[in-house]
Design a protein around this motif. Structure first.
Motif, short mmCIF file in Angstrom:
data_model
loop_
_atom_site.label_atom_id
_atom_site.label_comp_id
_atom_site.label_asym_id
_atom_site.label_seq_id
_atom_site.Cartn_x
_atom_site.Cartn_y
_atom_site.Cartn_z
N VAL A 188 1.00 -0.72 -1.57
CA VAL A 188 1.94 0.17 -2.10
C VAL A 188 1.47 0.20 -3.79
N ASP A 189 1.46 1.30 -4.31
CA ASP A 189 0.98 1.22 -5.79
C ASP A 189 1.50 2.44 -6.49
N LYS A 190 0.88 2.60 -7.80
CA LYS A 190 0.93 4.02 -8.32
C LYS A 190 -0.33 4.68 -8.69
N ALA A 191 -1.18 4.48 -7.98
CA ALA A 191 -2.60 4.82 -8.43
C ALA A 191 -2.76 6.41 -8.90
N ASN A 192 -1.70 7.25 -8.70
CA ASN A 192 -1.73 8.52 -9.30
C ASN A 192 -1.44 8.70 -10.66
N VAL A 193 -0.96 7.17 -11.17
CA VAL A 193 -0.46 7.38 -12.80
C VAL A 193 -1.23 5.96 -13.47
N LEU A 194 -1.21 4.88 -12.89
CA LEU A 194 -1.88 3.55 -13.36
C LEU A 194 -2.97 3.05 -13.14
N GLU A 195 -3.85 2.68 -14.20
CA GLU A 195 -5.15 2.23 -14.22
C GLU A 195 -5.33 1.00 -13.16
N THR A 196 -4.25 0.14 -13.47
CA THR A 196 -4.17 -1.10 -12.76
C THR A 196 -4.13 -0.90 -11.32
N SER A 197 -3.35 0.28 -10.98
CA SER A 197 -3.12 0.51 -9.46
C SER A 197 -4.63 1.07 -9.00
N ARG A 198 -5.25 1.76 -9.59
CA ARG A 198 -6.54 2.25 -9.25
C ARG A 198 -7.33 1.08 -9.04
N LEU A 199 -7.59 -0.01 -9.70
CA LEU A 199 -8.25 -1.17 -9.49
C LEU A 199 -7.57 -1.98 -8.26
N TRP A 200 -6.47 -1.91 -8.09
CA TRP A 200 -5.93 -2.41 -7.05
C TRP A 200 -6.73 -1.66 -5.82
N ARG A 201 -6.74 -0.18 -5.68
CA ARG A 201 -7.12 0.35 -4.60
C ARG A 201 -8.62 0.08 -4.27
N GLU A 202 -9.40 0.14 -5.60
CA GLU A 202 -10.92 -0.09 -5.09
C GLU A 202 -11.28 -1.41 -4.76
N VAL A 203 -10.50 -2.48 -5.25
CA VAL A 203 -10.64 -3.88 -4.67
C VAL A 203 -10.29 -4.11 -3.16
N VAL A 204 -9.02 -3.65 -2.97
CA VAL A 204 -8.55 -3.70 -1.53
C VAL A 204 -9.34 -3.03 -0.57
N THR A 205 -9.68 -1.63 -0.88
CA THR A 205 -10.50 -0.84 0.12
C THR A 205 -11.95 -1.53 0.22
N ARG A 206 -12.62 -2.08 -0.62
CA ARG A 206 -13.87 -2.91 -0.30
C ARG A 206 -13.64 -3.95 0.28
N LEU A 207 -12.50 -4.74 0.14
CA LEU A 207 -12.39 -6.05 0.86
C LEU A 207 -12.13 -5.48 2.27
N HIS A 208 -11.31 -4.81 2.58
CA HIS A 208 -11.16 -4.17 3.79
C HIS A 208 -12.26 -3.65 4.68
N LYS A 209 -13.02 -2.90 4.07
CA LYS A 209 -14.60 -2.46 4.54
C LYS A 209 -15.20 -3.44 4.84
N ASP A 210 -15.67 -4.54 3.85
CA ASP A 210 -16.44 -5.58 4.03
C ASP A 210 -15.91 -6.51 5.13
N LYS A 211 -14.70 -6.93 5.23
CA LYS A 211 -14.32 -8.13 5.94
C LYS A 211 -13.22 -7.89 7.08
N TYR A 212 -12.51 -6.91 6.71
CA TYR A 212 -11.32 -6.51 7.73
C TYR A 212 -11.20 -5.29 8.35
N SER A 213 -12.32 -4.73 8.54
CA SER A 213 -12.21 -3.38 9.01
C SER A 213 -11.38 -3.28 10.33
N HIS A 214 -11.64 -4.29 11.23
CA HIS A 214 -10.50 -4.41 12.54
C HIS A 214 -9.28 -4.23 11.99
N LEU A 215 -8.75 -4.34 11.06
CA LEU A 215 -7.51 -4.15 10.80
C LEU A 215 -7.26 -2.53 10.14
N ILE A 216 -5.66 -2.04 10.34
CA ILE A 216 -5.51 -0.72 9.57
C ILE A 216 -5.01 -0.74 8.14
#
Ligand code: IPM
Ligand code: MG
Length: 370
Positions: A188-216
């Motif tokens: 949950v973030d405000k990535a349509n407005v905040l730069e910090t939220s865009r960093l959260w999306r980047e980091v969480v998406t990458r981690l998910h792809k690298d290590k946790y792609s078996h989760l949704i």
């Protein structure tokens, strides 16, 4: 070896509810092999009154030399309407979080035994609600620098900051938790407005792809998330979010079930973990022996599970709470408004129930004698 527990009652109803949790832990000691050493410290308004510091160094030393911290609440109305107060009880809590490295706040929101009718929502909406909110606790706008006032004091500013490292460590924890549940993480973030939220999306998406792609992994803007939590709470499994959004959404979610007096939470990170009820210091009820101690008692159960690996003892507490709720031994908030019990009576009943439950544990088949 006895487990050392730092006991921090704090303000308002804190001392009353903590007293009952300690009572229950003593009953657990009596009925199992567990041993606890309780050591009390001061925090919040009580600590300001005693020594001018809401998180004194002795309290910090006590916490870091303990195996877990059991905490009541902080806050006092005398500070609430005084924005000019330089020292505030809440600063004690914030400093404790920061100095103990408690970067992850874990707040399960679940419906307790037969409590549907207490929810402000329709039963068909709230039924099957079972989510955990994982809130980042030591970063973001709560702690970001710079903060302050302009020279003429007519402008004020706070700063929201996050580093990749801060986002990564809590995301790891969240995915690990989701692995033990239904496996769905909503960022949950405000990535349509905040730069910090865009960093959260980047980091969480990458981690998910690298290590946790078996989760949704899915994403929601915080405003939309607020609507969905109220209209479709059972759609959520694990919510991951930053400090301020987590503060607001976890309060919103805690009232859905209608039994905020039952919700426990854990804060953990780099060292010792802290356990506390989700509700606050409830100053209107302080000293009246009417506050519900069950959220604190269930926080103690969470502590036994997560910090000490005492699963049997933890279940014992949970089962005892369930039994006394079923018997109607509850405080006013969970009652029909006519028959209810005091804080200490509820604590006594849980402690007694624990002893009873243990007495009744017998092997299912007894070998014949003779
Ligand atoms: C919480 C509380 C605290 C917070 C206050 C008391 C500083 O609301 O634990 O959610 O805002 O984090
Ligand atoms: Mg809050």
């Amino acid at each position: 070896m006895k487990k050392k527990i730092a006991i921090l009652p704090g303000d308002g109803i804190g001392p009353e509810i903590i007293r009952e949790a300690v009572k229950v832990l003593k009953a657990v000691e009596k009925s199992s092999g567990a041993g606890f050493e309780f050591r009390e410290g001061i925090i919040g308004a009580v600590a300001i009154d005693k020594c001018g510091d809401p998180y004194p160094p002795e309290t910090h030393k006590l916490c870091i030399s303990s195996d877990a911290v059991l905490f009541g609440a902080v806050g006092d109305p005398k500070y609430d309407n005084n924005p000019a107060a330089k020292i505030r009880p809440e600063q004690g809590l914030l400093r404790m979080r920061k100095e103990l490295g408690l970067y992850a706040n874990i707040r399960p929101v679940e419906l307790f035994w037969g409590q549907y009718n207490r929810s402000p929502l329709k039963e068909e909406v709230v039924r099957n609600t079972d989510m955990v909110i994982v809130r980042e606790l030591t970063g973001g706008i709560y702690f970001g620098e710079p903060r302050g006032r302009s020279d003429d004091r007519q402008e004020a500013f706070d700063t929201c900051r996050y580093t990749t490292g801060e986002i990564l460590r809590i995301s790891e924890k969240t995915f690990n938790l989701a692995e033990k549940r239904r496996g769905v993480v909503t960022l949950v973030d405000k990535a349509n407005v905040l730069e910090t939220s865009r960093l959260w999306r980047e980091v969480v998406t990458r981690l998910h792809k690298d290590k946790y792609s078996h989760l949704i992994l899915d994403y929601l803007y915080v405003d939309n998330a607020a609507m969905k939590i109220v209209t479709n709470p059972s759609a959520f499994d694990v919510i991951l979010t930053e400090n301020m959004f987590g503060d607001i959404l976890s309060d919103l979610a805690s009232v859905l079930t209608g039994s905020v007096g039952l919700l426990a939470s854990a804060s953990c990170g780099t060292g010792v973990s802290l356990y506390e009820p989700v509700h606050g210091s409830y100053p209107q009820a302080a000293g009246l022996d009417k506050a519900n101690p069950l959220a604190t008692i269930l926080s103690a159960a969470m502590m036994l599970d997560d910090s000490f690996g005492m699963h049997r003892e933890s279940n014992l507490i949970r089962n005892a709470c369930r039994a006394i709720i079923e018997k109607g031994i509850v405080t006013e908030d969970l009652s029909d408004g006519k028959d209810y019990f005091t804080t200490s009576e509820v604590g006594d009943a849980v402690a007694k129930q624990i002893i009873e439950l243990v007495k009744n544990i017998k092997p299912l088949s007894c070998p014949e004698v003779g």
